[in-house]
Design a protein around this motif. Structure first.
Motif, PDB file in Angstrom:
ATOM      1  N   SER A   1       0.843  -1.204   0.000  1.00 53.55           N
ATOM      2  CA  SER A   1       0.000   0.000   0.000  1.00 53.55           C
ATOM      3  C   SER A   1       0.876   1.251   0.000  1.00 53.55           C
ATOM      4  N   LYS A   2       0.258   2.368  -0.362  1.00 52.31           N
ATOM      5  CA  LYS A   2       0.978   3.643  -0.374  1.00 52.31           C
ATOM      6  C   LYS A   2       1.438   3.994   1.038  1.00 52.31           C
TER       7      LYS A   2
ATOM      8  N   GLU B   1       0.874  -2.151  -7.632  1.00 56.52           N
ATOM      9  CA  GLU B   1       0.707  -1.186  -8.723  1.00 56.52           C
ATOM     10  C   GLU B   1       1.772  -1.334  -9.794  1.00 56.52           C
ATOM     11  N   GLU B   2       2.517  -2.415  -9.751  1.00 56.44           N
ATOM     12  CA  GLU B   2       3.566  -2.628 -10.754  1.00 56.44           C
ATOM     13  C   GLU B   2       3.183  -3.815 -11.628  1.00 56.44           C
ATOM     14  N   PRO B   3       2.697  -3.546 -12.838  1.00 57.01           N
ATOM     15  CA  PRO B   3       2.241  -4.658 -13.684  1.00 57.01           C
ATOM     16  C   PRO B   3       3.399  -5.545 -14.166  1.00 57.01           C
ATOM     17  N   ASP B   4       4.608  -5.005 -14.228  1.00 60.74           N
ATOM     18  CA  ASP B   4       5.753  -5.776 -14.728  1.00 60.74           C
ATOM     19  C   ASP B   4       6.884  -5.690 -13.704  1.00 60.74           C
ATOM     20  N   LEU B   5       6.873  -6.641 -12.772  1.00 58.67           N
ATOM     21  CA  LEU B   5       7.829  -6.607 -11.650  1.00 58.67           C
ATOM     22  C   LEU B   5       9.278  -6.678 -12.129  1.00 58.67           C
ATOM     23  N   ASN B   6       9.506  -7.411 -13.197  1.00 60.48           N
ATOM     24  CA  ASN B   6      10.845  -7.519 -13.755  1.00 60.48           C
ATOM     25  C   ASN B   6      11.346  -6.123 -14.147  1.00 60.48           C
TER      26      ASN B   6
END
Ligand SMILES: NC(=O)c1ccc[n+]([C@@H]2O[C@H](COP(=O)([O-])OP(=O)(O)OC[C@H]3O[C@@H](n4cnc5c(N)ncnc54)[C@H](OP(=O)(O)O)[C@@H]3O)[C@@H](O)[C@H]2O)c1
Ligand SMILES: NC(=O)c1ccc[n+]([C@@H]2O[C@H](COP(=O)([O-])OP(=O)(O)OC[C@H]3O[C@@H](n4cnc5c(N)ncnc54)[C@H](OP(=O)(O)O)[C@@H]3O)[C@@H](O)[C@H]2O)c1
Lengths: 322, 322
Positions: free
Chosen positions: B166-167, B187-192
């Motif tokens: 969370s923020k 909130e990060e669609p592409d963790l890589n």
């Protein structure tokens, strides 16, 4: 892969400090497939890279024809990186070791006395820290590396089981290579159950050559404080989407150490390794199974065969015998 | 989970060598979910097991009311395994440590001075072997364990990034807990790609609390000779079919050591740990965020909340303050 013929002059270029080699035995190794794909962050990490259109590089045993470098002279036998061709001009740094002992087959320097031998030695003794009485499981057990891991485990007083992909290989493991038990993983529909059968008390050391489904089942059968030296995952090298391993939480429950290693981090142990292994070879206490293909033209098939298990033992390619 | 009321007599049974405790603070810990399922081969491995219909057991801070064992006497403050009830009769072996230092909040003995503190200490210093200047990534970074790993990494001179859900937690990591960077993984669609942004040169140490997708992306971003102390995989505890991790071949390419550990293998270091951490707490150089729930009746929600990230910091349950 294609075979190309060309005419060359067998002469070191004027002023060159390179070494001109006659290639005798070339080594077919699983990592060669990986070098044909791009692996992020591993460039310059010990292996020469491939350039499409140029000859493959790989491990080999060669004879020095002419040397521009003071470390080598005409007639020396060496092993290290060379090219898949009859004669090669290589940088002196491509050569890893001079061959001092020739009372054993020269081809052994692509296998038991070369990179795969050092891999088995480093992975088993240095990474896995085996103790007498421990339970050891080896995948791709009849191969260049695996057959030695099993024999090292027996020398250490361990119980060792190997898996391999054919009846012929299973027989080899049990009858020639001294494994306590062996099974054909292709005929075991439930690997977890199979491992429970061979390891009712669990596995202390899993020498990982295969990856994927094998690892998934092994993790369910590891003992507390087990170790997994991660040598290779050959079952994954040709997949565009690798299989997922779902049982990793066992690393915590069983406090397992899983450790990737690369043989080139251990080459400083090579003299110590030779001291250990040469007497065992001479006394017949360690044996080595080779699968010999003849002629450069049979190289591509021999290499590709590794990924379907065509090889029985270390896959060697003979270019010339002397 | 249900709340049960009953009337008891606050008296040690005649001749018992057990200890009668008044429970003050109970600890909500992720492993409690795992104990509710069966984990093969780990029975009797350090944790008391659960019996349906009986009170949960867990870590707690308690006051001795009466003792049948010579190690303890009335008035002692202790931490260790107790039951989720107001008063508990426990075997003396359930008690792990007597509390000697009371100038710090007593609840800390469920967190920074208790099992999670020892977990962060052992996992980071003993398992990960950190070096100054290394790049450290921590998942579940604002939690009981993670917030300490980040602070230990800063004390060691590392660059440290944390992920949280969370923020509010991300702000806490950056503004209160001293992480260099932090992000909300939800909130990060592409963790890589996210990890590449925060670690352009790769990760030396990944302190694994989450598992699953996070581990999958981290393995793509590890540096050569990186280490992954495997503390937990909370993202997997509630799944019937765990997610598959597909990037394990990086263990080989990068020669990574991934090592599961359990805090109870390190309790012998507790005195050394206290010596290290108490001065840092007193001088305000290490801070600790707690999330305090009041009353046994709020226990079930507090415990379940761990698996959705409801807790901000160490989840404590107050039964009584003294
Ligand atoms: N880390 C290092 O430094 C290092 C160095 C050398 C080698 N290695 C690794 O060690 C492993 C063994 O190498 P090696 O040279 O000894 O090769 P090898 O075992 O002599 O040859 C490869 C063998 O792998 C087995 N295999 C192929 N596809 C498979 C699959 N899908 N599942 C399970 N097994 C499969 C086949 O045997 P079956 O018929 O039994 O399936 C095949 O014969 C490889 O993973 C290699 O990458 C690592
Ligand atoms: N090996 C040992 O001896 C040992 C000892 C203690 C703890 N542990 C492990 O250490 C880890 C942290 O424990 P802790 O006590 O510090 O708990 P915690 O972090 O205080 O609480 C759990 C946190 O996990 C995060 N989480 C929940 N579901 C998640 C998911 N699907 N993906 C990613 N994160 C998720 C949540 O934070 P977000 O809001 O950030 O998602 C939640 O606040 C756990 O895995 C635990 O099992 C191991």
């Amino acid at each position: 892969m294609e075979i190309v013929e060309s005419t060359i002059t067998l002469k070191l270029p004027e002023g060159s400090n390179e070494v001109l080699l006659k290639n005798l035995y070339l080594s077919c190794d699983p990592y060669m497939r990986n070098l044909m794909s791009y692996i992020e962050g591993t460039k310059d990490e010990g292996f020469p890279s491939y350039t499409p259109g140029s000859p493959l590089t790989g491990f080999g045993v060669s004879k020095v024809l002419e040397s521009g470098h003071t470390n080598y002279e005409k007639g020396d036998l060496v092993w290290g990186f060379t090219k898949w061709e009859e004669y090669s001009l290589v940088a002196s740094t491509s050569i890893l070791f001079k061959i001092e002992h020739t009372d054993v087959p020269l081809s052994y320097y692509t296998g038991i006395l070369g990179m795969p031998g050092m891999t088995a030695y480093a992975g088993f003794f240095e990474v896995a820290s085996p103790k007498k009485g421990e339970n050891v499981f080896v995948s791709a057990a009849s191969g260049a590396v695996g057959q030695l891991v099993g024999q090292f485990a027996k020398l250490t007083g361990c119980y060792v089981v190997g898996s391999a992909g054919s009846k012929e290989k299973v027989d080899l493991l049990k009858n020639k290579l001294g494994f306590d038990e062996a099974f054909n993983y292709k005929e075991e529909p439930d690997l977890n159950a199979t491992l429970k059968r061979y390891f009712p008390e669990g596995i202390d050391i899993y020498f990982e050559n295969a990856g994927g489904k094998t690892l998934d089942a092994v993790l369910l059968n590891m003992r507390v404080h087990g170790r997994i030296p991660v040598c290779g995952m050959i079952s994954q090298y040709n997949l565009t989407q690798p299989e997922g391993v779902t049982t990793l939480a066992n690393l915590i429950y069983k406090r397992i150490r899983m450790e990737g290693f690369a043989v080139f981090d251990f080459y400083h142990l090579y003299p110590k390794f030779l001291e250990f292994i040469l007497p065992h070879i001479r006394e017949g206490k360690i044996v080595y199974v080779e699968d010999i293909a003849e002629g450069l033209e049979n190289g591509p098939a021999a290499l590709v065969g590794l990924y379907s298990g065509r090889n029985v033992g270390k896959q060697v390619l003979v270019v010339a015998r002397e």
